[in-house]
Every structure is written in C-alpha cells, then in structure tokens.
Design a protein around this motif. Structure first.
Motif, PDB file in Angstrom:
ATOM      1  N   GLU A 156       0.834  -1.198   0.000  1.00  0.00           N
ATOM      2  CA  GLU A 156       0.000   0.000   0.000  1.00  0.00           C
ATOM      3  C   GLU A 156       0.870   1.251   0.000  1.00  0.00           C
ATOM      4  O   GLU A 156       2.002   1.227   0.479  1.00  0.00           O
ATOM      5  N   LEU A 157       0.310   2.333  -0.522  1.00  0.00           N
ATOM      6  CA  LEU A 157       0.954   3.638  -0.413  1.00  0.00           C
ATOM      7  C   LEU A 157       0.582   4.196   0.957  1.00  0.00           C
ATOM      8  O   LEU A 157      -0.591   4.306   1.289  1.00  0.00           O
ATOM      9  N   CYS A 158       1.598   4.523   1.766  1.00  0.00           N
ATOM     10  CA  CYS A 158       1.315   4.924   3.139  1.00  0.00           C
ATOM     11  C   CYS A 158       2.468   5.727   3.716  1.00  0.00           C
ATOM     12  O   CYS A 158       3.632   5.351   3.573  1.00  0.00           O
ATOM     13  N   GLY A 159       2.138   6.826   4.381  1.00  0.00           N
ATOM     14  CA  GLY A 159       3.166   7.651   5.009  1.00  0.00           C
ATOM     15  C   GLY A 159       3.289   7.426   6.496  1.00  0.00           C
ATOM     16  O   GLY A 159       4.033   8.131   7.176  1.00  0.00           O
ATOM     17  N   GLY A 160       2.566   6.421   7.037  1.00  0.00           N
ATOM     18  CA  GLY A 160       2.546   6.185   8.472  1.00  0.00           C
ATOM     19  C   GLY A 160       3.740   5.405   8.982  1.00  0.00           C
ATOM     20  O   GLY A 160       4.652   5.043   8.232  1.00  0.00           O
ATOM     21  N   THR A 161       3.755   5.129  10.281  1.00  0.00           N
ATOM     22  CA  THR A 161       4.850   4.394  10.917  1.00  0.00           C
ATOM     23  C   THR A 161       4.436   2.941  11.126  1.00  0.00           C
ATOM     24  O   THR A 161       3.296   2.666  11.501  1.00  0.00           O
ATOM     25  N   HIS A 162       5.384   2.020  10.910  1.00  0.00           N
ATOM     26  CA  HIS A 162       5.069   0.589  10.930  1.00  0.00           C
ATOM     27  C   HIS A 162       6.137  -0.206  11.678  1.00  0.00           C
ATOM     28  O   HIS A 162       7.251   0.288  11.925  1.00  0.00           O
ATOM     29  N   VAL A 163       5.803  -1.461  12.007  1.00  0.00           N
ATOM     30  CA  VAL A 163       6.784  -2.371  12.612  1.00  0.00           C
ATOM     31  C   VAL A 163       7.751  -2.841  11.523  1.00  0.00           C
ATOM     32  O   VAL A 163       7.486  -2.689  10.326  1.00  0.00           O
ATOM     33  N   GLU A 164       8.881  -3.439  11.974  1.00  0.00           N
ATOM     34  CA  GLU A 164       9.838  -3.966  10.994  1.00  0.00           C
ATOM     35  C   GLU A 164       9.468  -5.371  10.533  1.00  0.00           C
ATOM     36  O   GLU A 164       9.736  -5.763   9.401  1.00  0.00           O
ATOM     37  N   ARG A 165       8.825  -6.138  11.454  1.00  0.00           N
ATOM     38  CA  ARG A 165       8.393  -7.495  11.111  1.00  0.00           C
ATOM     39  C   ARG A 165       7.015  -7.720  11.726  1.00  0.00           C
ATOM     40  O   ARG A 165       6.703  -7.177  12.804  1.00  0.00           O
ATOM     41  N   THR A 166       6.186  -8.517  11.069  1.00  0.00           N
ATOM     42  CA  THR A 166       4.808  -8.704  11.535  1.00  0.00           C
ATOM     43  C   THR A 166       4.740  -9.350  12.905  1.00  0.00           C
ATOM     44  O   THR A 166       3.782  -9.131  13.657  1.00  0.00           O
ATOM     45  N   GLY A 167       5.756 -10.160  13.267  1.00  0.00           N
ATOM     46  CA  GLY A 167       5.743 -10.809  14.571  1.00  0.00           C
ATOM     47  C   GLY A 167       5.720  -9.821  15.721  1.00  0.00           C
ATOM     48  O   GLY A 167       5.275 -10.146  16.835  1.00  0.00           O
ATOM     49  N   GLN A 168       6.179  -8.575  15.476  1.00  0.00           N
ATOM     50  CA  GLN A 168       6.183  -7.554  16.529  1.00  0.00           C
ATOM     51  C   GLN A 168       4.770  -7.091  16.893  1.00  0.00           C
ATOM     52  O   GLN A 168       4.581  -6.430  17.909  1.00  0.00           O
ATOM     53  N   ILE A 169       3.785  -7.443  16.079  1.00  0.00           N
ATOM     54  CA  ILE A 169       2.390  -7.078  16.383  1.00  0.00           C
ATOM     55  C   ILE A 169       1.869  -7.922  17.547  1.00  0.00           C
ATOM     56  O   ILE A 169       1.066  -7.455  18.350  1.00  0.00           O
ATOM     57  N   GLY A 170       2.320  -9.158  17.643  1.00  0.00           N
ATOM     58  CA  GLY A 170       1.902 -10.042  18.725  1.00  0.00           C
ATOM     59  C   GLY A 170       0.636 -10.805  18.411  1.00  0.00           C
ATOM     60  O   GLY A 170       0.643 -12.023  18.221  1.00  0.00           O
ATOM     61  N   MET A 171      -0.490 -10.099  18.327  1.00  0.00           N
ATOM     62  CA  MET A 171      -1.787 -10.732  18.063  1.00  0.00           C
ATOM     63  C   MET A 171      -2.757  -9.642  17.623  1.00  0.00           C
ATOM     64  O   MET A 171      -2.636  -8.485  18.009  1.00  0.00           O
ATOM     65  N   CYS A 172      -3.732 -10.015  16.790  1.00  0.00           N
ATOM     66  CA  CYS A 172      -4.769  -9.079  16.352  1.00  0.00           C
ATOM     67  C   CYS A 172      -6.134  -9.719  16.618  1.00  0.00           C
ATOM     68  O   CYS A 172      -6.395 -10.839  16.172  1.00  0.00           O
ATOM     69  N   LEU A 173      -6.989  -9.010  17.340  1.00  0.00           N
ATOM     70  CA  LEU A 173      -8.338  -9.504  17.646  1.00  0.00           C
ATOM     71  C   LEU A 173      -9.375  -8.512  17.132  1.00  0.00           C
ATOM     72  O   LEU A 173      -9.307  -7.315  17.444  1.00  0.00           O
TER      73      LEU A 173
END
Length: 881
Positions: free
Chosen positions: A671-688
């Motif tokens: 996606e085109l995005c100017g926001g801030t993100h994690v370096e790897r998806t594992g850093q998210i932990g869990m999504c509910l």
C-alpha cells in the motif's frame, strides 16, 4: 429465475448499486453533508461533489468507474417545501466515469437500468438533450427512442449542468422523464417535460462533464471527459410505486403516519394541513441528518440554515394545531427508519434529540411572541392599504425577538403581501457597520497561518529515530506568534525537524516531550499545519522555552510502538479482507490509535461470523510467520504498476512511500502509506477483531486491537466469563447452554406477565359495564381507569365498544403525569353523526388540551390532571348538546 422488480426505496437503492458494481464500478460510500475541502459549497448538493477533485485532475481516483448513493441537502426552495414535489434532504443515486466511458456508455447503462431492472415501459419515457448535442441524440436513437420523444432544450430549460458551487466541472446533460399520462397534464399543445404540470417527472440526469467553469463564468475544456449522473431515489420510488409524490412512498410513510398521530389530523383531507405535514416530514429528515453530521444550530452559515429549517417545522406544527414540542418524536422516527442505512444517525441520536428538544422549546416562545407582533404589523400594513412590509419592521422583529426574516416573508406571502428585503438588508448593513466600528482588528490567527506557510515543510525524522536534536523555530500562543512561553502556559511549538508524527492518513499524532536547558514542554498532540508544518501542541510544565533555543525532542516510544502495531495490522486486515471477501473490499477510511484500530471498507452485506473468523485467522497467521515489512520511496506510477493500493480520499504527489509486507519473492500486502510501521509482523503479537458494523450503504467498519490491547482484551473477557460462570453456577464451558435456558425461562415469565396485564384490563373493563348510562337513547360509559400504557387504554375501549354493541365509550387516565382521553363510538352511531373526534376535543378542552382522530375512535392529551374527573362528568351534557 426472474428477479423481483425493485419497488421500495431500499430495494431501488440496493438494485442501483448492485447493477453498477456488476459493471465494474467501485461502490463508494456517501460523503458527509458538509463538503470536505470545498469552500464554494455550504452543503453537499449532488453525488459528484466528493468526486470533484477527480474530475478536475487534482487527485487520483480509487477507480475510473464509481457509483454511490449520496446524502444531499439543498436550500434553494425551502419556502416551496410542503408542495408535493420539493425536498430539502434527499438521496441521490449516481454512477460516475473519470476519463473512462462517456456519452455512449452513460446512455446505454441508464437505458438498461430503467427498462430491464426497473422495467419501466419505454413508451412512458421521454428524453431531453442539449440543443446541439447530436452525439447524444444519435445514441438515444440507437436505444430505440423515437425521434419525437427526444426533445432539445437549452441552458434556460436546464439542459446544461453548471458547477456545484461558484466554480467547477460542468457540461451539457440529457434527462430521462417519466410520463404519467395525458390525463395528468395541462392539455396545452406545448405540454412536455419542461412543463410545470404534474404529467412529467424527471427521474435521471446524465451530465456529460466536458468543461471547467471559473467564478467569472468562463468555460475551458477539461483535460479528460467525465460522466456524472444523478437519479433521485425519492422520485424513482414515486414512479415505481405509482405515486404522484415522494411523500406518498414508503420512504415517507412512517413519517406521515407519525405526524398524523401527533396532530390527530388525516392526510389528504385539506391542502393547508397536507402542506404542513409534508413540510414537517421533509424538515424532520433534514434536521436529523444535519445534526448527525455535526452541524449545530447557530446564527450563521450551516448552523443558521439548520435553525431556519427547524423553526419552519415548528411553525408548520402550529398550523397542525400542535402547541407542545413534537420534533423529537419525528426525529426518532427518522432514526428508526434510516439508521439501518445510515448508522451515524443512531450514533449521534442522544445529542441530536436533546438539541432538537432544546431548540424547539426555545423557539416556541419566540414564535408565539413573534407571530403576535407580526400579526399587528400585517394589520397595520393592510389598514394603510400598503402591499409591502417595511424592512425596518422585519429587522426589528429579527434583531429584538430573533424572529427569522425568511419566516416573516413566508407568512407575509400567505397574506398577499411582499417583504422589503432591500430595506431589511440596509438595516443589517447599518448594524454591521456599527459592529465594525466597535471591533476593527486584523485576525492574529490569519497572520500566524501566513507565517507558518512561509516557514517551509517540517522535516520528519521519526522513521529513523525517536529522539532528535533541533531548535525552536516558532511558538504560537492563542494563535499569535510569541518569543517565549513559561511554566503553565499552553502553546504550539514548531521545530524545523522532528521525530514526532503529525496526525494524517488516519494515524493519530505522537505525544512526548521537548527538553531545553531551561525547561520541559509536554507534547499532548502533533498536528499538520499550513504548508506541511508540524505543530507540537502541549503545555510548559517547568521553566521556560524560547524561539531559537536548542532542544531535544523525544517521542513517547511505548505509545508509538502501540500505534506502529495497529497501523501494520490495518494493512494485514485490508489484504485479508480482500482475500476472504473479494477484491472489492477496499479501504475507505481508518483510524490508527495506540489503543485500537478502526478500518472501514466497501462490502454490500455484513460479513458472516465465519468470514470474520477467517479474516482474523489469516491476519494472525501472517503475524506468526514474522514476515518482513519493507518501506521504500518510489514514484506513484511505479508503485501502482507493482500492485500497490492507493487509498480513496487520499491525494498523492509524484513521489510516494510504499509499505510492503513481503512473503518470499512476492508480497501479502502493498500500500501507499506515510505512516509508521513495525519492521516485522511478529512484533504485532496478536490481532483480535472487536466489532463489525454498517456505516452506510455498501460500507462496513471493523474495530480491532493488537499487542498490549489484545492481551488486555483477553484478560478482560476471561474475567467476565469467570464472573458469569460463578453467578449462574456453571463451569465456563457450560455458560452458553445455561444462559440459553435462563433466557427461555425469562421469556416465558414475560409472556405470563403480559397475559396477566391483559386479563386485568379486561376485568377492569367488565366492571365498567355496570356504570353504563343512557343519554338520549345512547348507551354511554365515561370513567377514569388505571392504565400502564395508551395501547392498553385502546384495548380497553375496543373491548367495551364490542360488549356494548351500540354506544359511546369515553375513558380517561393519567399517563406520564398528564391526563389522556380516548373516545370510541360504535359504527351505527357514527352513521347518525356521533363523531369521536368532536367528543374528545370537547372533553380534553376541560383540562386545557386538544386532540383528534376518526369518527369511530379518537384520542387527546390534556394539561391539568386535577380536572380529569370534571371532564368525564361533562360527557353526558356534551352528548346532549
């Protein structure tokens, strides 16, 4: 299997959007009634308003084919609302082409929809085109339209569509009109679609956007041709339901029934009251929607228009004999009828209903005084054989008593008088001059805005670091530039470079601290100011801070991490939704905060629980896979070519930031995005996923939590489950079954209680049969009864009327601390002229009330409960009269 022909408003709306979605159009949700970034418009007046930047080439659309059902509000003919045709609030169905198909495609789609989906007979349709539009003429002929039913009109007849506002895209148009038949016409030889008689109704306008018109009226060709069409949903419903007016369709039925119930008057009996009912119905919709959009009553701009419409509705209520506030009840009907399509109505209902009630009560006093004074003015004008109410009198009513000049003009017109608008404006100008003389100053905020724009954009360092050495470039205090701030003061601080992210693209602004050698400034929010300057808003908690000082800017790292997790999770959710539901499920809005994320997307139906579970599983699978999140700066065209998604409502420059969740050599999300993100998806932990709901036609909303928020949610839900299990004395695994059993028992008890109440009412009614009196040969029951509801009172009256066989039943009760009456008359007596509505009016008048109804049943409300018994004792005397 043949598809059912859409008849109701909801069916027509859904059929239209489905039709164009199936033909490659992206269904876009209705934009706000308050236009975004368009100073030329007070309200959204057409479906194309939100697409204006695309037509003008100022922004890249999410697709070249779009469709919507747009909420619209027009103020052009407010005084005309009340006739069978005019509306202020309406829904506009539209399909749009941004540089894709043009006249041929628009005409083919329109013809296919009206003849094959709505199944309107071609012989009942007439077409109008612009005077010299040979291309449109040829396309309509190819559709099979006879030449004699394709009429040519110029700009004066409305076949050239001007810009929505002072400037904008415009072009010739072609209209589809429905013919109700010669018997409905004026029978003049010139009778046609441009005639004012009710024979013809325009149902669809196809605008061929070819030009841009500036404020001077000069037209220049657009860089690419576009299509903008509009079909009024209310008009389409009238045609499909065989009605001559939108007010007789199912879109208005609940409102018309409500106003009849409130006023005690029947629609269709008298034009004066019919007009008032239609105006109240329309204005109730407009008021409720405007309040839900955040428009607040005021004395200027949008707020003044809202107040004007509300006050006109109150005045129409007086025409219907309504003295007590009633618009809150009407708004409740609007919310019940339309919130399934526009859930923002329900979300804002508490505030909206309170404001409506307050405004109505406040204006009721103004209206009573104003009407009395205006009657004196009108009488004086007529006595002097004048034809115009002087402007100074109108100004006096407005300035001293708050009586709206538009209402004065409307009432004057009803008395055959004109209003001196020029004189009124002269008085207003004189007042403004007095105000200017007392308050001559230059806006400090305007100067500050100019100063900010001249600084140049702030350099954002927050992708690489959370602490940045920099200096104070500017300080704003209450909108004015100052040199320094001290402890306790709140201000906005500008830095030439900063690690703080400024709120945009759905992501909230950062918080943190700015330290100098002399003090500490707490940043509570970071926003984007003029010229892409970052504004660090907060307060000085110790010491001082001055322009030019070196500082260290430090972002709250833990909060930023929560935001990063939620932002990357929105990208994963977007990709997962498109995989599970289909590629049409595109993002249309989002909120990325530290505690939660909100994600809006296009989808016609509510996702099933199984689909939502599949989306959540897919997102968490990608989180567990610990995929790399790669960001890089590239050109817009290159990013799109590589498959990146550009989001609706965002405006992109030539250079963009592309965020990709990699999956081997390919990607799961881009996606085109100017926001801030994690370096790897594992850093998210869990999504509910926490909730899923509708936010409009074809639009859904998900809310979710990640990381620490997800952990807290699980702890909370497990604690609730344990508490419930203990309360109902069941193991956690058995809670659903035990609850189902308890709810079934509760439902049985409710039914038993309702049956007992009904039986009690029947017995109370039976006891009244012993009180039957004979009045002029009629059996009459007149008594005070206890009642848990007005519905119970009606049931009691029906029972007594049935048992009497022939007679009159007059029941009184105190409900909500006010006297209420219900009169029921058997049909043999109504045939002899005994009228329930006439009886109830006289009985209620004893308590200071009024009411109405039909010959066989009527109801009324009063004011003085102490006179209820007296009112009932008067029944025999009133019947003898």
């Amino acid at each position: 299997m043949k598809k059912e022909i859409p008849r109701t408003g909801d069916q027509i709306r859904a059929a239209f959007l489905d039709f164009f979605a199936a033909r490659g159009h992206l269904v876009v949700p209705s934009s706000s009634l308050v236009p975004k970034d368009d100073p030329t418009l007070l309200f959204t007046t057409a479906g194309m308003v939100q697409f204006k930047p695309y037509f003008m080439g100022e922004a890249t659309p999410p697709g070249s084919r779009l469709a919507s059902c747009q909420k619209c509000f027009r103020t052009t003919d407010i005084e005309a609302v009340g006739d069978p045709k005019h509306l202020t609030f309406f829904e506009m169905l539209g399909n749009f082409s941004v540089g894709d198909y043009f006249k041929e495609g628009a005409i083919e789609y329109a013809w296919e929809f009206v003849t094959q989906v709505l199944h309107l007979p071609p012989e009942k349709l007439w077409i109008t085109i612009f005077t010299d539009d040979e291309e449109a003429f040829g396309h309509w002929r190819r559709m099979g339209m006879p030449e004699e039913r394709i009429l040519r009109y110029g700009e004066a007849e409305g076949n050239f569509w001007g810009p929505a506002g002072d400037s904008g895209p415009c072009g010739p148009c072609s209209e589809i009109h429905f013919d109700f038949g010669e018997e409905m016409g004026c029978h003049r030889p010139t009778c046609g679609p441009s005639c004012d008689c009710p024979r013809f109704l325009e149902i669809w306008n196809l605008v061929f956007m070819q030009y841009y018109q500036d404020v001077s009226g000069r037209r220049t060709p657009l860089s690419r041709t576009n299509i903008d069409t509009g079909m009024g949903l209310e008009r389409a419903a009238a045609v499909m339901q065989g009605k001559m007016s939108a007010y007789e369709t199912d879109l208005f039925t609940p409102l018309m029934e409500a106003i009849q119930g409130i006023s005690g008057m029947r629609y269709g009996k008298e034009e004066t009251t019919d007009r008032a009912m239609r105006a109240v119905a329309d204005h109730s919709r407009a008021i409720t929607f405007l309040l839900a959009e955040g428009v607040m009553p005021s004395n200027e701009g949008r707020g003044y228009v809202l107040r004007r419409v509300l006050r006109r509705a109150v005045r129409m209520g007086k025409t219907l004999g309504r003295e007590e506030p009633f618009l809150r009840q009407m708004a409740e009907v609007v919310i019940a009828r339309m919130s399934p399509i526009y859930p923002e109505l329900k979300e804002a209902s508490r505030l909206s209903l309170r404001i409506i009630h307050q405004e109505e009560e406040r204006f009721a006093q103004t209206l009573t005084v104003g009407l009395r004074l205006l009657e004196d003015v009108i009488q004086t004008v007529k006595t002097k054989s004048l034809t115009t109410i002087p402007g100074r009198e109108v100004f006096h009513l407005y300035d001293t008593y708050g009586f709206p000049p538009e209402l004065t003009a409307e009432i004057a017109g009803e008395h055959g008088l004109a209003m001196d608008w020029d004189g009124f404006e002269r008085e207003m100008d004189a007042q403004r001059s007095r105000a200017r003389a007392a308050h001559t100053f230059v806006s400090a905020r305007e100067q500050a805005t100019k100063t900010l724009a001249e600084l140049g954009p702030t350099v954002f360092k927050g992708y690489e670091e959370l602490r940045t050495r920099t200096f104070v470039q500017l300080i704003l205090l209450n909108g004015e530039t100052i040199e320094a701030i001290k402890e306790g003061q709140e201000a906005e601080v500008v830095l030439p470079k900063t690690p703080f992210y400024a709120e945009r693209g759905g992501q909230v602004g950062d918080r943190g601290e700015i330290w100098s050698s002399s003090g500490r400034f707490i940043v509570e929010d970071t926003t984007l100011g003029p010229g892409d300057v970052f504004l660090h808003r907060g307060r000085m908690t110790q010491g001082t801070l001055a322009v030019g000082q070196e500082v260290e800017a430090m972002v709250d790292g833990e909060r930023r991490w929560d935001i990063r997790r939620n932002h990357t999770a929105t990208h994963l959710l977007h990709a997962a939704l498109r995989q599970v539901l289909g590629s049409h499920a595109r993002q249309s809005g989002s909120l990325v905060a530290p505690d939660r994320l909100r994600f809006d997307f296009a989808h016609m139906a509510a996702p099933t629980p199984e689909e939502l579970a599949a989306v959540q599983r897919l997102v968490n699978e990608k989180i567990r896979q610990d995929l790399p999140v790669v960001t890089r700066v590239t050109t817009y065209s290159e990013a799109i070519a590589q498959g990146a998604i550009a989001l609706f409502d965002e405006k992109y420059g030539d250079e963009v930031r592309m965020v990709t969740v990699m999956e081997g050599d390919s990607f799961f999300s881009a996606e085109l995005c100017g926001g801030t993100h994690v370096e790897r998806t594992g850093q998210i932990g869990m999504c509910l996923i926490v909730s899923e709901s509708s936010i409009g036609v074809g639009m859904r909303r998900l809310e979710a939590v990640t990381g620490r928020g997800a952990e807290a949610l699980l702890e909370e839900r497990l604690a609730i489950l344990d508490a419930v299990a203990q309360r109902i004395q069941a193991p956690p695994a058995d809670v659903p079954a035990k609850l189902a059993s308890l709810l079934e028992e509760l439902e049985q008890e409710r039914k038993r209680a309702a049956a007992l109440k009904k039986e009690l009412a029947r017995r109370s009614a039976e006891s009244l049969l012993a009180q039957v009196k004979s009045v002029d040969g009629m059996s009459v029951v007149a008594a005070q009864v206890p009642s848990s509801s007005l519905e119970a009172l009606r049931e009691m009256a029906d029972f007594l009327r049935q048992r009497l066989g022939s007679g009159v039943v007059v029941l009184g009760t105190v409900y909500n601390q006010r006297p209420h009456f219900l009169v029921a008359v058997t049909h043999d007596l109504t045939a002899k002229g005994v009228h329930a509505a006439e009886i109830v009016k006289k009985v209620a008048a004893v308590t200071g009330g009024r009411g109405g109804g039909t010959a066989s049943m009527a109801q009324a409300g009063g004011k003085d409960t102490t006179k209820l018994e007296e009112a009932l004792r008067s029944v025999p005397r009133l019947l003898q009269q």
